[in-house]
Design an enzyme around this catalytic site. Structure first.
Site, PDB file in Angstrom:
ATOM      1  N   TRP A  52     -18.136  18.708  -0.980  1.00 35.32           N
ATOM      2  CA  TRP A  52     -17.176  17.607  -1.005  1.00 35.32           C
ATOM      3  C   TRP A  52     -17.103  17.063  -2.426  1.00 35.32           C
ATOM      4  CZ3 TRP A  52     -13.996  17.327   2.807  1.00 35.32           C
ATOM      5  CH2 TRP A  52     -13.160  16.226   2.950  1.00 35.32           C
ATOM      6  N   GLU A 103      -0.594   9.516   7.799  1.00 32.85           N
ATOM      7  CA  GLU A 103      -0.995   9.327   6.413  1.00 32.85           C
ATOM      8  C   GLU A 103       0.215   9.440   5.480  1.00 32.85           C
ATOM      9  OE1 GLU A 103      -3.060  12.609   4.189  1.00 32.85           O
ATOM     10  OE2 GLU A 103      -4.724  11.180   4.149  1.00 32.85           O
ATOM     11  N   ASP A 128     -12.670  10.183  -7.859  1.00 31.75           N
ATOM     12  CA  ASP A 128     -11.712   9.091  -7.647  1.00 31.75           C
ATOM     13  C   ASP A 128     -11.476   8.864  -6.161  1.00 31.75           C
ATOM     14  OD1 ASP A 128     -10.286  11.494  -7.177  1.00 31.75           O
ATOM     15  OD2 ASP A 128      -8.403  10.473  -7.609  1.00 31.75           O
ATOM     16  N   GLU A 155     -10.543  11.704  -4.046  1.00 30.81           N
ATOM     17  CA  GLU A 155     -11.588  12.704  -3.848  1.00 30.81           C
ATOM     18  C   GLU A 155     -11.317  14.004  -4.599  1.00 30.81           C
ATOM     19  OE1 GLU A 155     -13.159  11.575   0.416  1.00 30.81           O
ATOM     20  OE2 GLU A 155     -11.291  12.680   0.656  1.00 30.81           O
ATOM     21  N   GLU A 156     -10.596  13.903  -5.697  1.00 34.28           N
ATOM     22  CA  GLU A 156     -10.189  15.125  -6.388  1.00 34.28           C
ATOM     23  C   GLU A 156     -10.657  15.219  -7.830  1.00 34.28           C
ATOM     24  OE1 GLU A 156      -5.881  15.781  -4.166  1.00 34.28           O
ATOM     25  OE2 GLU A 156      -5.987  14.583  -5.993  1.00 34.28           O
TER      26      GLU A 156
HETATM   27  C1  NOJ Z   1      -7.776  17.069  -1.077  1.00 31.73           C
HETATM   28  C2  NOJ Z   1      -7.056  15.788  -0.884  1.00 31.73           C
HETATM   29  O1  NOJ Z   1      -6.165  15.516  -1.886  1.00 31.73           O
HETATM   30  C3  NOJ Z   1      -8.022  14.705  -0.684  1.00 31.73           C
HETATM   31  O2  NOJ Z   1      -7.449  13.465  -0.736  1.00 31.73           O
HETATM   32  C4  NOJ Z   1      -8.721  14.988   0.591  1.00 31.73           C
HETATM   33  O3  NOJ Z   1      -9.551  13.948   0.944  1.00 31.73           O
HETATM   34  C5  NOJ Z   1      -9.496  16.268   0.450  1.00 31.73           C
HETATM   35  N1  NOJ Z   1      -8.670  17.345   0.000  1.00 31.73           N
HETATM   36  C6  NOJ Z   1     -10.166  16.668   1.730  1.00 31.73           C
HETATM   37  O4  NOJ Z   1      -9.242  16.858   2.761  1.00 31.73           O
HETATM   38  C1  NOJ Z   2      -7.823  11.366   1.854  1.00 30.90           C
HETATM   39  C2  NOJ Z   2      -7.621  10.276   0.875  1.00 30.90           C
HETATM   40  O1  NOJ Z   2      -7.253  10.842  -0.348  1.00 30.90           O
HETATM   41  C3  NOJ Z   2      -8.841   9.431   0.739  1.00 30.90           C
HETATM   42  O2  NOJ Z   2      -8.569   8.360  -0.126  1.00 30.90           O
HETATM   43  C4  NOJ Z   2      -9.278   8.909   2.072  1.00 30.90           C
HETATM   44  O3  NOJ Z   2     -10.482   8.214   1.935  1.00 30.90           O
HETATM   45  C5  NOJ Z   2      -9.455  10.028   3.074  1.00 30.90           C
HETATM   46  N1  NOJ Z   2      -8.302  10.875   3.109  1.00 30.90           N
HETATM   47  C6  NOJ Z   2      -9.692   9.500   4.475  1.00 30.90           C
HETATM   48  O4  NOJ Z   2      -8.605   8.736   4.900  1.00 30.90           O
END
Ligand code: NOJ
Ligand code: NOJ
Length: 603
Positions: free
Chosen positions: A150, A446, A206, A209-210
């Site tokens: 992750w 979302e 960030d 999550e990227e």
């Molecule tokens: C990439 C997405 O842009 C990010 O926001 C997400 O949480 C992860 N993949 C995992 O699904």
């Molecule tokens: C992807 C989003 O980019 C992230 O900010 C969020 O925490 C997770 N999804 C779960 O909603």
């Protein structure tokens, strides 16, 4: 202050013109096509939030009490986890509603406190309770650790949680329950703040999550949390070690994200993006202080910088989404995370579109509190989109007059009330965009498709619902308590980073290479090039022999840090060969100046 000659005589001429010019009351309830939507969607939203919280939430089977499930979607995408960030932002909204009188929420809030106290103790791939584990982004809904790979760590979670819990602790203190605040809520906050103090100057992933670097959202949230935390500690006779020293330094660092015309949301990373990102808008609404002036330093919603940034961020989506086609400048559009986004094809998100509306409602609240709007050269382009004839200057409600349309006054620079009205109409436009792309059931996913507007990705996203609640509460003038921004908004002239606390890691890998080939180490850390072969760390072959094909390098890496890595070979023609899966992982030892040696064999 720039006033036209006609306006300048107005105050004394008021009595004379009073007969046919009436003061504007911009609080007057206006008929709006979105009010019915807001009412019905607010009830869908609160139900949507509650349904996703354990243990009674109808969409949250198996979730422990107080655990917020990000979305009931279990595949494509699987969001049946609890994210510290989503949960904290959701509970911040719930705690604000509780403070505002919704007393039935208290049990759920106490459940949140207990669940987070427990999660802080769960060892996970980001570390243990005292070695960085609080930076883990998500857990299973039964509160066990998620072990898959992750984007970790994510350092916004502890700060956001500390803010939500500080709101609650302060309420308890004001309501005669200081012991509960000190004994059950403060210990959780204290651990989160200690995490922030220790790690704020280290890179991390960030909020999307990227990107592994320095994120504006993370640092803004950390600044607010430390300021609040220090004040809370003082109130209950507790220590918040390092909070008051780190907070101004974070504020100082935040300055470096300003490009001159917008916030570059992710720095200290080579991400190949403009940096225009809803990250910054979410920062502004999270650190909104109803008692603040339009401070640039803390990026308050009404500050010139935050408004200029709002324009840059929203404009970056105008030409890229089909559903925004033909919408003129100055009118609301669908807003995504950032223009280069490719997740699910790169689409607008409900929560980011709502965040823009929320920033504008916050700004209106602040202007009304201060009784004026100041437009300078930085914010002028934002205002000109709404009112093309507007000029820089300070506008106050005393100029607010409505005159007959053939009156000469109408050609003058717009009044305070006209500006407020224009901003409110613009903000309402973002709610209307959300309305347009929300199915009749009111369900908020979302994302919504960039060309068709149909809902996409995770269904019933808790954060989407929470974002709807907070945006529309701000629209109604309902705001939370101050976090003491007015006394904590001046950054020191010179930023002093805390001393680095690194461990020296010696990477040794035995890899038989051919002439012209070089070996590098690359991984999930800034110090290891963030998985980019062109930023990988070169290893030395100075001790390489045919009997012992050793490649090695010393790398300074923060102490107590978990990371994944691999070796790569790069040929003299630039061809990259990766080691086979899975990624390798390592944890650096505790203690500044410590060292560790890794012995690997190429695979
Ligand atoms: C990439 C997405 O842009 C990010 O926001 C997400 O949480 C992860 N993949 C995992 O699904
Ligand atoms: C992807 C989003 O980019 C992230 O900010 C969020 O925490 C997770 N999804 C779960 O909603």
């Amino acid at each position: 202050m720039k006033l036209s000659p006609v306006l300048r005589v107005l105050p004394s001429a008021l009595l004379l013109v009073g007969a046919y010019c009436t003061p504007v009351n911009h609080y007057a309830k206006r008929q709006s096509s979105i009010t019915d939507f807001i009412e019905s969607e607010a009830s869908v939203s609160i139900n949507g939030v509650l349904a996703n919280i354990g243990s009674d939430g109808t969409q949250a089977p198996g979730a422990a009490p107080g655990i917020v499930v990000a979305s009931p979607s279990m595949s494509d995408p699987d969001y049946f986890f609890t994210w510290i960030r989503d949960a904290a932002l959701t509970y911040k909204a719930l705690i604000e509603r509780f403070i505002d009188g919704e007393s039935s929420l208290q049990q759920l809030i106490n459940d949140y406190v207990s669940s987070q106290a427990y999660l802080q103790t769960v060892p996970n791939p980001s570390g243990g309770p005292d070695t960085g584990g609080l930076g883990e982004a998500k857990f299973y809904v039964n509160m066990t650790a998620f072990l898959g790979s992750w984007g970790r760590p994510q350092r916004d979670g502890p700060a956001l949680r500390a803010t939500a819990l500080s709101l609650y602790a302060n309420w308890l203190i004001s309501n005669g329950q200081e012991t509960l605040a000190a004994e059950s809520v403060w210990p959780v906050i204290a651990k989160d703040l200690a995490y922030v103090v220790r790690y704020w100057n280290q890179t991390g992933f960030d909020l999307w999550e990227e990107v592994n670097g320095s994120s504006f959202f993370t640092l803004s949230a950390q600044h607010r949390a430390l300021v609040e935390g220090a004040a809370l500690a003082a109130k209950i006779g507790q220590m918040c070690d390092g909070c008051s020293d780190a907070a101004p330094q974070i504020l100082c660092f935040l300055e470096s994200f300003w490009t001159g015309s917008y916030i570059d949301s992710n720095i200290n990373v080579n991400d190949g993006r403009t940096g225009k990102d809803a990250n910054s808008v979410l920062s502004s609404i999270h650190t909104f202080d109803p008692a603040a002036a339009c401070t640039d330093a803390t990026f308050q919603p009404c500050s010139s910088r935050a408004l200029a940034n709002l324009k840059e961020v929203t404009d970056s989506f105008r030409s890229i989404y089909g559903i925004n086609n033909g919408i003129p400048q100055g009118q609301a559009v669908a807003v995504g995370r950032y223009a280069e986004d490719v997740y699910f094809g790169g689409n607008p998100w409900y929560l980011t579109t709502l965040a823009v509306a929320e920033q504008l409602y916050d700004a209106i609240y602040q202007w009304d509190q201060q009784g004026s709007i100041t437009i300078d050269s930085v914010s002028l382009p934002f205002f000109q989109d709404l009112l093309p004839s507007i000029t820089t200057g300070t506008y106050t409600p005393t100029q607010s007059l409505i005159c007959p349309s053939n009156d000469t006054h109408t050609t003058e620079s717009p009044s305070y009330a006209t500006i407020i009205d224009a901003v409110r109409t613009y903000a309402d436009g973002y709610i209307a965009v959300v309305q347009k792309y929300t199915p009749t059931t009111g369900a908020l996913a979302e994302q919504y498709n960039r060309d068709t507007g149909t809902p996409l990705s995770a269904r019933d996203l808790t954060w989407s619902y929470a974002a709807f609640l907070t945006a529309t509460e701000r629209r109604a003038g309902i705001v939370g308590p101050t976090w003491a921004e007015p006394n904590n908004n001046v950054a020191p002239d010179v930023c002093t980073a805390p001393p680095a606390c690194n461990a020296r890691v010696t990477f040794n890998v035995r890899a038989t290479t051919t002439f012209g080939e070089n070996v590098f180490v690359v991984g999930q850390l800034t110090q290891l090039g963030n998985w980019r072969p062109d930023s990988a760390v070169p290893l030395s072959a100075s001790q390489y022999t045919s009997d012992d094909p050793l490649w090695f390098a010393d790398v300074e890496i923060p102490a107590s840090t978990v990371f994944e890595y691999k070796y790569i070979r790069i040929s003299d023609s630039g061809e990259v060969t990766w080691e086979s899966d899975p990624n390798r992982s390592f944890i650096t030892p505790e203690g500044c100046g410590s060292s560790a040696t890794i012995q690997d064999v190429w695979r």
